[in-house]
Design a protein around this motif. Structure first.
Motif, PDB file in Angstrom:
ATOM      1  N   LEU A   1     -32.137  30.370  59.590  1.00 46.81           N
ATOM      2  CA  LEU A   1     -32.730  31.684  59.329  1.00 46.81           C
ATOM      3  C   LEU A   1     -31.731  32.595  58.644  1.00 46.81           C
ATOM      4  O   LEU A   1     -32.082  33.334  57.706  1.00 46.81           O
ATOM      5  N   GLY A   2     -30.477  32.554  59.098  1.00 48.29           N
ATOM      6  CA  GLY A   2     -29.445  33.373  58.469  1.00 48.29           C
ATOM      7  C   GLY A   2     -29.239  33.006  57.010  1.00 48.29           C
ATOM      8  O   GLY A   2     -29.052  33.877  56.152  1.00 48.29           O
ATOM      9  N   LEU A   3     -29.301  31.696  56.721  1.00 49.16           N
ATOM     10  CA  LEU A   3     -29.148  31.253  55.335  1.00 49.16           C
ATOM     11  C   LEU A   3     -30.294  31.746  54.463  1.00 49.16           C
ATOM     12  O   LEU A   3     -30.086  32.224  53.334  1.00 49.16           O
ATOM     13  N   ILE A   4     -31.513  31.662  54.988  1.00 46.94           N
ATOM     14  CA  ILE A   4     -32.693  32.136  54.235  1.00 46.94           C
ATOM     15  C   ILE A   4     -32.588  33.622  53.956  1.00 46.94           C
ATOM     16  O   ILE A   4     -32.827  34.095  52.829  1.00 46.94           O
ATOM     17  N   ILE A   5     -32.227  34.403  55.002  1.00 50.38           N
ATOM     18  CA  ILE A   5     -32.112  35.853  54.817  1.00 50.38           C
ATOM     19  C   ILE A   5     -30.991  36.188  53.840  1.00 50.38           C
ATOM     20  O   ILE A   5     -31.109  37.124  53.023  1.00 50.38           O
ATOM     21  N   ALA A   6     -29.895  35.411  53.893  1.00 49.06           N
ATOM     22  CA  ALA A   6     -28.795  35.647  52.958  1.00 49.06           C
ATOM     23  C   ALA A   6     -29.244  35.419  51.517  1.00 49.06           C
ATOM     24  O   ALA A   6     -28.900  36.197  50.609  1.00 49.06           O
ATOM     25  N   VAL A   7     -30.031  34.357  51.284  1.00 53.10           N
ATOM     26  CA  VAL A   7     -30.547  34.068  49.945  1.00 53.10           C
ATOM     27  C   VAL A   7     -31.470  35.187  49.484  1.00 53.10           C
ATOM     28  O   VAL A   7     -31.384  35.673  48.346  1.00 53.10           O
ATOM     29  N   LEU A   8     -32.382  35.606  50.395  1.00 55.01           N
ATOM     30  CA  LEU A   8     -33.307  36.698  50.037  1.00 55.01           C
ATOM     31  C   LEU A   8     -32.552  37.994  49.761  1.00 55.01           C
ATOM     32  O   LEU A   8     -32.915  38.755  48.857  1.00 55.01           O
ATOM     33  N   SER A   9     -31.499  38.239  50.545  1.00 56.84           N
ATOM     34  CA  SER A   9     -30.700  39.452  50.337  1.00 56.84           C
ATOM     35  C   SER A   9     -29.996  39.410  48.985  1.00 56.84           C
ATOM     36  O   SER A   9     -29.928  40.426  48.269  1.00 56.84           O
ATOM     37  N   PHE A  10     -29.485  38.227  48.628  1.00 55.78           N
ATOM     38  CA  PHE A  10     -28.824  38.092  47.330  1.00 55.78           C
ATOM     39  C   PHE A  10     -29.813  38.348  46.200  1.00 55.78           C
ATOM     40  O   PHE A  10     -29.497  39.044  45.224  1.00 55.78           O
ATOM     41  N   ILE A  11     -31.028  37.791  46.350  1.00 54.93           N
ATOM     42  CA  ILE A  11     -32.065  38.036  45.333  1.00 54.93           C
ATOM     43  C   ILE A  11     -32.390  39.519  45.260  1.00 54.93           C
ATOM     44  O   ILE A  11     -32.561  40.093  44.169  1.00 54.93           O
ATOM     45  N   GLY A  12     -32.442  40.174  46.453  1.00 46.52           N
ATOM     46  CA  GLY A  12     -32.734  41.606  46.482  1.00 46.52           C
ATOM     47  C   GLY A  12     -31.646  42.419  45.812  1.00 46.52           C
ATOM     48  O   GLY A  12     -31.925  43.400  45.105  1.00 46.52           O
ATOM     49  N   ILE A  13     -30.394  42.019  45.987  1.00 45.54           N
ATOM     50  CA  ILE A  13     -29.280  42.726  45.352  1.00 45.54           C
ATOM     51  C   ILE A  13     -29.367  42.596  43.831  1.00 45.54           C
ATOM     52  O   ILE A  13     -29.179  43.572  43.089  1.00 45.54           O
ATOM     53  N   VAL A  14     -29.636  41.367  43.376  1.00 46.44           N
ATOM     54  CA  VAL A  14     -29.774  41.148  41.929  1.00 46.44           C
ATOM     55  C   VAL A  14     -30.895  42.006  41.376  1.00 46.44           C
ATOM     56  O   VAL A  14     -30.762  42.652  40.310  1.00 46.44           O
TER      57      VAL A  14
END
Length: 332
Positions: free
Chosen positions: A243-256
């Protein structure tokens, strides 16, 4: 091999003053039937384990023991829960007999299934699971939640037998190995399969409770499921990692997306989106910390290595370990 194994029927009891006078004679009749049929030794016993009851359960057990030598009992110093009570009875019996059958006191489990259990032992099985063939006596809610309990346990990595509770036969040999499991947080339904001796299942229909109230409402069943999962599996920790990995990926996409939007001049101050993200992340973090905290709490309890049960009284003098029990099970 000894064709007349000595059997101890282990029965945990907690506040069973209403049901015990009804079911105790039923257990004795079944024991005498097994003795008369030549399946078990005449010195077999019914071992009641009083789990710190607050009513007159222990007085009833003592009275039964005074009337018939086939009844014996032990009492714990305080209430320690169903699993610890079953374990206390099994460990008390493991050096005194060849086989044990653990069964609840309420009379719901079919005692006639004991015949098939003993037959399976004589055919070479060290563990025999009592499995419910159907759940027609349960309400729809109880049936769905109970079956969901077993599916959840298996999905989480805890190896359990579907629709099996704590009605089972275990040989003395298997109990000797089970005694090597030293964890304080015990879940017998998942621990016994880990012994991995030859096993089989006996199917039976479960009846309504004869008297008294059930000691396993939904709240306790959920607590038992959670204890079983966290005691036997690390899958929840791995799920948190995923779950942490998924949220990290989504957060990175959100930052971009935020950087690109800022460069293109499309940013709009938004209170709602900010609050939603903060609440979502806060909720996920608290949930993950809660699960991790449960594991840390169990580690804390395990490091203390406190006794899993304390037997304060017995209705009998405990004998020395039976040498013939070990020799017969080794030949078995």
């Amino acid at each position: 091999m000894n064709t007349h194994p000595l059997l101890y029927i282990v029965i945990p009891c907690y506040n069973e003053q209403d049901v015990l006078p009804i079911t105790a004679p039923l257990f004795l009749n079944k024991l005498n039937e097994l003795i008369s049929s030549g399946k078990i030794n005449a010195d077999s016993r019914i071992l009641f384990v009083n789990d710190g009851s607050k009513d007159h359960t222990w007085e009833i057990i003592c009275d039964l023991a005074g009337k018939d030598p086939h009844y014996i009992g032990i009492t714990q110093s305080r209430n320690r829960g169903h699993q610890n009570a079953v374990l206390a009875g099994l460990m008390e019996a493991k050096d005194q007999c060849d086989i044990t059958i653990s069964i609840d006191c309420d009379g719901q489990d079919d005692i006639n299934a004991m015949d098939a259990m003993v037959d399976a032992y004589l055919d070479g099985c060290e563990v025999v699971y009592g499995v419910r063939s159907k759940r027609e006596t349960d309400t729809f809610f109880k049936r769905v939640t109970a079956e969901g309990f077993y599916k959840l346990m298996n999905w989480m990595g805890a190896e359990v037998v579907f629709n099996h509770a704590d009605y089972r036969l275990i040989s003395s040999r298997a109990l000797q190995e089970l005694a090597n499991f030293k964890e304080v947080n015990i879940f017998l339904r998942g621990m016994v399969p880990l012994v991995d001796f030859k096993s089989t299942s006996v199917y039976y229909e479960r009846a309504e409770r004869i008297a008294g109230e059930s000691h396993y409402p939904l709240r306790k069943m959920l607590a038992l499921a959670f204890d079983g999962i966290t005691s036997l599996s690390v899958k929840p920790i791995r799920m948190i990692t995923g779950l942490g990995l998924i949220i990290a990926v989504l957060s990175f996409i959100g930052i971009v997306w935020a950087v690109v939007s800022s460069i293109l001049g499309r940013t709009i101050a938004g209170w709602t989106s900010t609050v939603c993200i903060v609440c979502f992340m806060g909720g996920v973090q608290l949930l993950c910390l809660g699960v991790i905290g449960e594991y840390i709490g169990k580690i804390y309890l395990e490091t203390k290595a406190r006794p899993r049960y304390i037997i304060s009284e017995r209705t009998y003098e405990k004998d020395a370990p039976r040498e013939e029990a070990h020799s017969s099970t080794e030949a078995h």
